[in-house]
Design a protein around this motif. Structure first.
Motif, mmCIF file in Angstrom:
data_model
loop_
_atom_site.group_PDB
_atom_site.id
_atom_site.type_symbol
_atom_site.label_atom_id
_atom_site.label_comp_id
_atom_site.label_asym_id
_atom_site.label_seq_id
_atom_site.Cartn_x
_atom_site.Cartn_y
_atom_site.Cartn_z
ATOM 1 N N ASP A 150 0.829 -1.210 0.000
ATOM 2 C CA ASP A 150 0.000 0.000 0.000
ATOM 3 C C ASP A 150 0.861 1.256 0.000
ATOM 4 O O ASP A 150 0.535 2.243 -0.677
ATOM 5 N N ASP A 151 1.959 1.237 0.759
ATOM 6 C CA ASP A 151 2.845 2.402 0.825
ATOM 7 C C ASP A 151 3.561 2.623 -0.504
ATOM 8 O O ASP A 151 3.752 3.765 -0.939
ATOM 9 N N VAL A 152 3.981 1.537 -1.142
ATOM 10 C CA VAL A 152 4.624 1.651 -2.463
ATOM 11 C C VAL A 152 3.647 2.269 -3.455
ATOM 12 O O VAL A 152 4.004 3.197 -4.211
ATOM 13 N N ASP A 153 2.406 1.781 -3.475
ATOM 14 C CA ASP A 153 1.392 2.305 -4.406
ATOM 15 C C ASP A 153 1.118 3.782 -4.151
ATOM 16 O O ASP A 153 0.979 4.566 -5.108
ATOM 17 N N GLN A 154 1.043 4.171 -2.874
ATOM 18 C CA GLN A 154 0.774 5.576 -2.557
ATOM 19 C C GLN A 154 1.951 6.462 -2.959
ATOM 20 O O GLN A 154 1.759 7.574 -3.482
ATOM 21 N N ALA A 155 3.170 5.984 -2.721
ATOM 22 C CA ALA A 155 4.359 6.754 -3.100
ATOM 23 C C ALA A 155 4.404 6.975 -4.609
ATOM 24 O O ALA A 155 4.694 8.088 -5.085
ATOM 25 N N VAL A 156 4.105 5.942 -5.376
ATOM 26 C CA VAL A 156 4.096 6.043 -6.843
ATOM 27 C C VAL A 156 3.018 7.017 -7.297
ATOM 28 O O VAL A 156 3.247 7.835 -8.205
ATOM 29 N N GLN A 157 1.873 6.969 -6.670
ATOM 30 C CA GLN A 157 0.790 7.892 -7.027
ATOM 31 C C GLN A 157 1.190 9.335 -6.749
ATOM 32 O O GLN A 157 0.930 10.238 -7.560
ATOM 33 N N ASP A 158 1.842 9.564 -5.598
ATOM 34 C CA ASP A 158 2.292 10.917 -5.252
ATOM 35 C C ASP A 158 3.328 11.415 -6.256
ATOM 36 O O ASP A 158 3.310 12.596 -6.651
ATOM 37 N N ILE A 159 4.247 10.547 -6.668
ATOM 38 C CA ILE A 159 5.277 10.935 -7.641
ATOM 39 C C ILE A 159 4.619 11.297 -8.977
ATOM 40 O O ILE A 159 5.008 12.270 -9.633
ATOM 41 N N TYR A 160 3.613 10.550 -9.372
ATOM 42 C CA TYR A 160 2.937 10.810 -10.648
ATOM 43 C C TYR A 160 2.269 12.180 -10.644
ATOM 44 O O TYR A 160 2.294 12.909 -11.655
ATOM 45 N N HIS A 161 1.642 12.541 -9.542
ATOM 46 C CA HIS A 161 0.900 13.798 -9.469
ATOM 47 C C HIS A 161 1.789 14.989 -9.085
ATOM 48 O O HIS A 161 1.303 16.131 -9.093
ATOM 49 N N ALA A 162 3.056 14.750 -8.787
ATOM 50 C CA ALA A 162 3.960 15.835 -8.386
ATOM 51 C C ALA A 162 4.390 16.662 -9.590
ATOM 52 O O ALA A 162 4.569 16.140 -10.692
ATOM 53 N N SER A 163 4.562 17.960 -9.378
ATOM 54 C CA SER A 163 5.133 18.812 -10.422
ATOM 55 C C SER A 163 6.616 18.503 -10.590
ATOM 56 O O SER A 163 7.134 18.466 -11.708
ATOM 57 N N SER A 164 7.312 18.295 -9.472
ATOM 58 C CA SER A 164 8.733 17.953 -9.489
ATOM 59 C C SER A 164 9.036 16.994 -8.346
ATOM 60 O O SER A 164 8.339 16.985 -7.328
ATOM 61 N N LEU A 165 10.100 16.214 -8.525
ATOM 62 C CA LEU A 165 10.541 15.266 -7.507
ATOM 63 C C LEU A 165 11.926 15.687 -7.027
ATOM 64 O O LEU A 165 12.871 15.757 -7.816
ATOM 65 N N HIS A 166 12.032 16.014 -5.747
ATOM 66 C CA HIS A 166 13.303 16.449 -5.154
ATOM 67 C C HIS A 166 13.882 15.278 -4.358
ATOM 68 O O HIS A 166 13.271 14.816 -3.398
ATOM 69 N N ILE A 167 15.074 14.827 -4.746
ATOM 70 C CA ILE A 167 15.665 13.621 -4.173
ATOM 71 C C ILE A 167 16.923 13.989 -3.402
ATOM 72 O O ILE A 167 17.728 14.820 -3.856
ATOM 73 N N PHE A 168 17.108 13.359 -2.222
ATOM 74 C CA PHE A 168 18.257 13.721 -1.393
ATOM 75 C C PHE A 168 18.854 12.486 -0.724
ATOM 76 O O PHE A 168 18.149 11.608 -0.242
ATOM 77 N N GLY A 169 20.171 12.442 -0.704
ATOM 78 C CA GLY A 169 20.917 11.411 0.013
ATOM 79 C C GLY A 169 22.377 11.818 0.039
ATOM 80 O O GLY A 169 22.844 12.538 -0.857
ATOM 81 N N VAL A 170 23.111 11.404 1.055
ATOM 82 C CA VAL A 170 24.530 11.722 1.145
ATOM 83 C C VAL A 170 25.338 10.424 1.209
ATOM 84 O O VAL A 170 24.838 9.378 1.626
ATOM 85 N N GLY A 171 26.594 10.490 0.781
ATOM 86 C CA GLY A 171 27.447 9.310 0.791
ATOM 87 C C GLY A 171 26.922 8.244 -0.157
ATOM 88 O O GLY A 171 26.534 8.527 -1.285
ATOM 89 N N ALA A 172 26.904 6.995 0.317
ATOM 90 C CA ALA A 172 26.409 5.899 -0.504
ATOM 91 C C ALA A 172 24.941 6.103 -0.869
ATOM 92 O O ALA A 172 24.508 5.728 -1.962
#
Length: 283
Positions: free
Chosen positions: A120-142
């Motif tokens: 359910d969480d995967v499906d909701q995350a994908v739905q949110d990404i689809y409806h987003a104007s932009s996707l801001h991604i963040f991570g440091v190191g590996a």
């Protein structure tokens, strides 16, 4: 509910951080999983010398829907064949043994990650990404390498996806994000200070937020609207290499991406074709 497992791995992951009463219940279940799956809430409370309220709190601490889901996951674990635990590489090992062990470690991490991911969480995350104007991604190191991989994938799928290696530039970009944007943060520990700062800024700007962390209670997973989890297995002596944990994070990104492609196939295929044509130098 489909066949599920991972209850014992979840309990092992959080046992040390649980309150005393919940820790007693976890210890009892880990010592007698076959017995625990046949019990009611009251019976488990009596056997562990706690209370029914403590059993319910434990399920909430595990971020499960209830005691029934916990029992089903443990029942799935009991039915699985036993496997060799994750093991670090020692000094002087042969390349043959290293190949064998690293392959096993990777498979073990992926299997545990599968158990931690909620559909359910995967499906909701994908739905949110689809409806987003932009996707801001963040991570440091590996985790930054994983963030870069996510950017490449979603750019090819037609999403405006941003990953900047410099945290300060990332904060600047995020400060100008719109309310329809989504923030995706990646941190194995769930406690990386730069990532927490990025996530707090995203929340302040009212963005929907998705996190990828190891399973368990962490600052990042508690802040995110949609927490996605990988196996919590620690990489001991050579933790800085972040080998199996990085593989698990990449796997979650692949799951998100392929679910996105499947759910929005017609739109995505056109974007993938245009992306391929743009970099195809053949005449």
């Amino acid at each position: 509910m489909a066949y599920i497992s991972g209850g014992l791995a979840m309990l092992k992951s959080v046992e040390a951080t649980l309150p005393t009463s919940e820790k007693k219940i976890a210890a009892y279940i880990l010592s007698s999983p076959e017995s625990a799956i046949t019990m009611t809430v009251k019976q488990l409370a009596d056997k562990s010398q706690t209370s029914t309220a403590a059993v319910i709190r434990l399920c909430k601490s595990l971020d499960l829907k209830g005691f029934q889901e916990l029992k089903m996951r443990i029942a799935g674990d009991v039915q699985k064949p036993s496997s060799v635990e994750y093991r670090d590489i020692d000094k002087g090992e042969s390349s043959h043994h290293i190949i064998e062990q690293m392959t096993h470690n990777g498979i073990q991490m992926l299997r545990e990650t599968e158990e931690m991911l909620r559909r359910d969480d995967v499906d909701q995350a994908v739905q949110d990404i689809y409806h987003a104007s932009s996707l801001h991604i963040f991570g440091v190191g590996a985790s930054g390498l994983v963030a870069y991989d996510a950017q490449q994938k979603f750019l090819r799928a037609g999403r405006y996806a941003f990953y900047l290696q410099d945290p300060h530039l990332s904060y600047t970009s995020l400060s100008n994000a719109g309310k329809n944007d989504v923030a995706l943060v990646i941190s194995f520990s769930g406690e990386t200070k730069e990532t927490i700062q990025f996530l707090k800024l995203a929340k302040k700007n009212k963005l929907r937020t998705i996190s990828i962390t190891k399973y368990g209670i962490s600052t990042i997973s508690q802040l995110a609207d949609i927490p996605l989890y990988t196996s919590a297995t620690e990489e001991a002596m050579i933790r800085s290499a972040a080998t199996s944990s990085r593989l698990a994070q990449l796997h979650v990104i692949d799951v998100l991406f392929m679910t996105y492609v499947s759910n929005y196939y017609d739109d995505v295929i056109e974007s993938l074709d245009r992306s391929r044509a743009a970099i195809d130098h053949k005449k």
